[in-house]
Motif scaffolding. Structure first.
Motif, mmCIF file in Angstrom:
data_model
loop_
_atom_site.group_PDB
_atom_site.id
_atom_site.type_symbol
_atom_site.label_atom_id
_atom_site.label_comp_id
_atom_site.label_asym_id
_atom_site.label_seq_id
_atom_site.Cartn_x
_atom_site.Cartn_y
_atom_site.Cartn_z
ATOM 1 N N ALA A 20 0.798 -1.214 0.000
ATOM 2 C CA ALA A 20 0.000 0.000 0.000
ATOM 3 C C ALA A 20 0.836 1.273 0.000
ATOM 4 C CB ALA A 20 -0.934 -0.006 1.201
ATOM 5 N N TRP A 21 1.944 1.283 0.743
ATOM 6 C CA TRP A 21 2.719 2.517 0.847
ATOM 7 C C TRP A 21 3.813 2.627 -0.200
ATOM 8 C CZ3 TRP A 21 3.496 3.275 6.833
ATOM 9 C CH2 TRP A 21 2.241 3.544 7.403
ATOM 10 N N ALA A 22 3.883 1.664 -1.085
ATOM 11 C CA ALA A 22 4.930 1.731 -2.107
ATOM 12 C C ALA A 22 4.622 2.802 -3.139
ATOM 13 C CB ALA A 22 5.077 0.383 -2.801
ATOM 14 N N ALA A 23 3.332 3.052 -3.371
ATOM 15 C CA ALA A 23 2.972 4.078 -4.328
ATOM 16 C C ALA A 23 3.254 5.447 -3.747
ATOM 17 C CB ALA A 23 1.493 3.953 -4.687
ATOM 18 N N ALA A 330 12.606 -5.771 -15.682
ATOM 19 C CA ALA A 330 11.290 -5.815 -15.043
ATOM 20 C C ALA A 330 10.271 -5.315 -16.048
ATOM 21 C CB ALA A 330 11.262 -4.955 -13.777
ATOM 22 N N SER A 331 9.086 -5.924 -16.057
ATOM 23 C CA SER A 331 8.105 -5.575 -17.079
ATOM 24 C C SER A 331 6.689 -5.697 -16.544
ATOM 25 C CB SER A 331 8.269 -6.494 -18.295
ATOM 26 O OG SER A 331 8.036 -7.851 -17.925
ATOM 27 N N ALA A 344 1.975 -0.611 -21.234
ATOM 28 C CA ALA A 344 3.120 -1.522 -21.137
ATOM 29 C C ALA A 344 4.333 -0.728 -20.681
ATOM 30 C CB ALA A 344 3.398 -2.198 -22.473
ATOM 31 N N VAL A 345 5.022 -1.266 -19.679
ATOM 32 C CA VAL A 345 6.225 -0.636 -19.144
ATOM 33 C C VAL A 345 7.326 -1.695 -19.112
ATOM 34 C CG1 VAL A 345 7.278 0.596 -17.214
ATOM 35 C CG2 VAL A 345 4.834 0.913 -17.702
ATOM 36 N N LEU A 346 8.403 -1.469 -19.848
ATOM 37 C CA LEU A 346 9.538 -2.387 -19.888
ATOM 38 C C LEU A 346 10.755 -1.663 -19.355
ATOM 39 C CD1 LEU A 346 9.055 -3.922 -23.471
ATOM 40 C CD2 LEU A 346 7.923 -4.552 -21.328
ATOM 41 N N SER A 353 9.904 -0.297 -10.877
ATOM 42 C CA SER A 353 8.615 -0.834 -10.407
ATOM 43 C C SER A 353 7.540 -0.703 -11.480
ATOM 44 C CB SER A 353 8.161 -0.137 -9.121
ATOM 45 O OG SER A 353 9.101 -0.280 -8.104
ATOM 46 N N PRO A 354 7.654 -1.439 -12.602
ATOM 47 C CA PRO A 354 6.681 -1.312 -13.687
ATOM 48 C C PRO A 354 5.233 -1.542 -13.287
ATOM 49 C CG PRO A 354 8.617 -2.490 -14.455
ATOM 50 C CD PRO A 354 8.768 -2.337 -12.961
#
Length: 598
Positions: A20-23, A330-331, A344-346, A353-354
């Motif tokens: 939860a707190w990572a964002a 990480a993807s 999409a995040v590569l 942290s995609p």
């Protein structure tokens, strides 16, 4: 105990998945006034530098590309920036292409998802229970994870791991984690076997089959399964990890397998793959719909995993996605089918942290179309205060949350640090005289008032709506004499590996191939380690002593190690421990007096 361990895991294992707190905090009014592309640029500003790795991002809606950009460097040494054409290893995101290949063969009438795996791979061990292709697709087979097994056998990420290596260790297994269909447990073994099945049925390796049946028809000209780690790939991003001083170092990836991972692709090609989920040009819409049907366990409980895809709900919207990670890669590819929206995040460093970024991009573009974010009542991060380091002394010590699990609080560099039994350390921050919190996850610690001697006797962990008490006590320790009984050489023939257990500075240590781990005693012949949460339970008796132990790993349960004696060539010394290993690796069984653990 398991529930308590799971609760504290997120609280003190700071290197674990972000919760939860990572964002980051909600965007300010000033940020929300920016155009969506500018808001995305702000998200990745930290990584858009000439001395950092970075990522490629694409945002698609109704078949139209709204954003396609690169941030940071694909190759720091050669000053090559990331672009939308940069090729990344997408790790486990590859699984949807392996699954799609199986569905194509099913549509061809060459196999059925409910076939027994032995129909195509008779060399897979017979565990006395039917394992179907559907079990493999949905991670309900019960098969131990091959990657976990290879780690336990001493392999490292930069070793060259081939399909034959993985199949070899799978063939030596004699037990399952659980009966097929009984549980969901993510397992790379299933997708290793699915890749082998594609080859057996089609007569072509997965890399060739996928190129001919998926990539070429869709025009994905920069996408391929990597068959050999040494293959030259134009425009490939290198893999990086953060160094302690804040710089970055290259992290080699020696994986040479196709199936559970191994896909190389670009965000440009992934846009073509995404379009296929709407028009069904390859495979057809019915096949793609079947591929997104989630599994059901034997007891009727539904799971979120379908076939190479997770089907979830985010802010009230259906979300079909999968992440991936290997080495520094990480993807994440997240599709909102009802909104016809995909991100999409590569990345070539896991620090990006995609998964978190993909959700935050969805927040930016979909905005009011999604339901308000639901947050736990205690999700607001407290304000941090400065606390005199001398005041921390009252909290230091071991506190038990169960007979075999607890948290040790220490002071390091003037900060309070917590460490759960068998877990990594994590720094805590003061929000009051006796209140502390973690910054990475939503967890708070409320300590009792000090007693007359100035020592705190207990605390309460507040997390996920639960209040879990911990009481100060002596930390479980094994008697020094018993440590010698646990020491020795232990062999597991499923892994073909020898572990050396020895005592050092009052602790039991395990010389695992190419590393050494420390064990924490938790009582009754049981130990745990912060080496991926390893659990070891010895089999000991008064007559025979300790003759072996059972090892549990996150995705590989109940591996049995037997105590052995290393003897000279030709020697057959009499002993009560079960197996003799000679330097030529010949194992000679000898009956022992072992009995179940006390």
């Amino acid at each position: 105990m398991k529930q308590v361990c799971n609760a504290i895991l997120a609280a003190v294992l700071m290197t674990g998945p972000a919760a939860a707190w990572a964002a980051a905090p909600a965007a300010s009014q000033q940020a929300s006034a920016l155009a969506p592309e500018q808001q995305v640029d702000a998200l990745f500003a930290k990584w858009n530098k000439p001395d950092t790795p970075g990522c490629a991002v694409t945002v698609i809606r109704d078949g139209k590309v709204l954003l396609r950009k690169g941030y940071g460097m694909a190759d720091i040494e050669r000053a090559v920036p990331v672009s939308p054409a940069t090729v990344f290893n997408v790790g486990s995101m590859s699984k949807q292409f392996t699954a799609f290949s199986i569905y194509l063969l099913a549509k061809d009438g060459k196999l059925s998802l409910d076939d027994d795996v032995h129909k195509y791979l008779p060399e897979v061990p017979d565990f006395g229970k039917t394992i179907t292709l559907r079990h493999l697709l949905q991670h309900t087979s019960g098969l131990r994870d091959a990657m976990n097994l290879m780690v336990l056998a001493g392999w490292r990420l930069d070793d060259v791991m081939t399909m034959d290596d993985m199949l070899g260790i799978i063939r030596r297994q004699r037990a399952l984690n659980f009966a097929p269909g009984q549980e969901y447990m993510y397992s790379n073994t299933g997708y290793t076997l699915l890749a082998a099945i594609v080859q057996r049925v089609s007569g072509k390796p997965l890399a060739v089959f996928a190129k001919e049946r998926i990539f070429d028809p869709l025009g994905m000209t920069h996408t391929a399964f990597q068959k050999d780690y040494g293959t030259l790939v134009p425009r490939r991003a290198l893999s990086y990890q953060a160094a302690p001083d804040g710089s970055f170092k290259y992290l080699a990836v020696g994986e040479s397998t196709a199936g559970p991972g191994g896909l190389l692709t670009t965000v440009e090609d992934l846009a073509l793959w995404d379009a296929n989920f709407y028009d069904g040009r390859v495979g057809g819409k019915d096949l793609l719909a079947q591929m997104q049907v989630t599994g059901v366990l034997n007891n009727g409980k539904p799971i979120q995993y379908a076939s190479g895809l997770m089907v979830e709900n985010y802010r009230g919207a259906r979300l079909v996605e999968h992440s991936g990670g290997i080495g520094g890669y990480a993807s994440q590819m997240s599709r909102f089918p009802e909104q016809h929206f995909t991100v999409a995040v590569l990345a070539n460093t896991p620090g990006v942290s995609p998964t978190v970024m993909a959700r935050r991009i969805a927040d930016i573009y979909l905005g009011a179309e999604l339901a308000p974010k639901a947050a736990p009542a205690d999700s607001a991060m407290p304000a941090e205060i400065a606390l005199d380091p001398a005041r921390l002394d009252a909290f230091l010590g071991y506190y038990a949350l169960s007979p075999t699990f607890g948290v040790t609080f220490t002071k390091e560099d003037g900060h309070l640090v917590g460490q759960g039994t068998g877990q990594a350390k994590g720094q805590l921050f003061a929000s009051g005289e006796r209140e502390f919190f973690a910054k990475v996850v939503n967890a708070r610690f409320s300590f009792e008032e000090p007693d007359k001697d100035g020592i705190v006797q207990g605390f309460v962990l507040h997390q996920n709506g639960r209040d879990i008490p911990g009481k100060r006590t002596a930390k479980p320790t094994a008697p020094p004499a018993s440590l010698k009984a646990y020491a020795g050489e232990y062999y597991n023939d499923e892994l073909h590996v020898l572990y050396t257990v020895f005592e050092q500075d009052g602790k039991l240590m395990v010389a695992h191939p190419r590393t050494t781990i420390k064990l924490d005693y938790v009582g009754k012949d049981a130990f745990v380690s912060d080496f991926f949460g390893t659990e070891i339970r010895y089999q000991c008796s008064p007559d025979a002593g300790c003759t072996g132990f059972t090892l549990n790993f996150p995705r590989a349960r109940n591996l049995q190690f037997s105590k052995v004696a290393i003897v000279a060539p030709g020697a057959r010394a009499a002993a009560d421990t079960g197996i003799f290993l000679e330097p030529d690796s010949t194992a000679v069984a000898k009956a022992g007096k072992a009995s179940p653990a006390s």
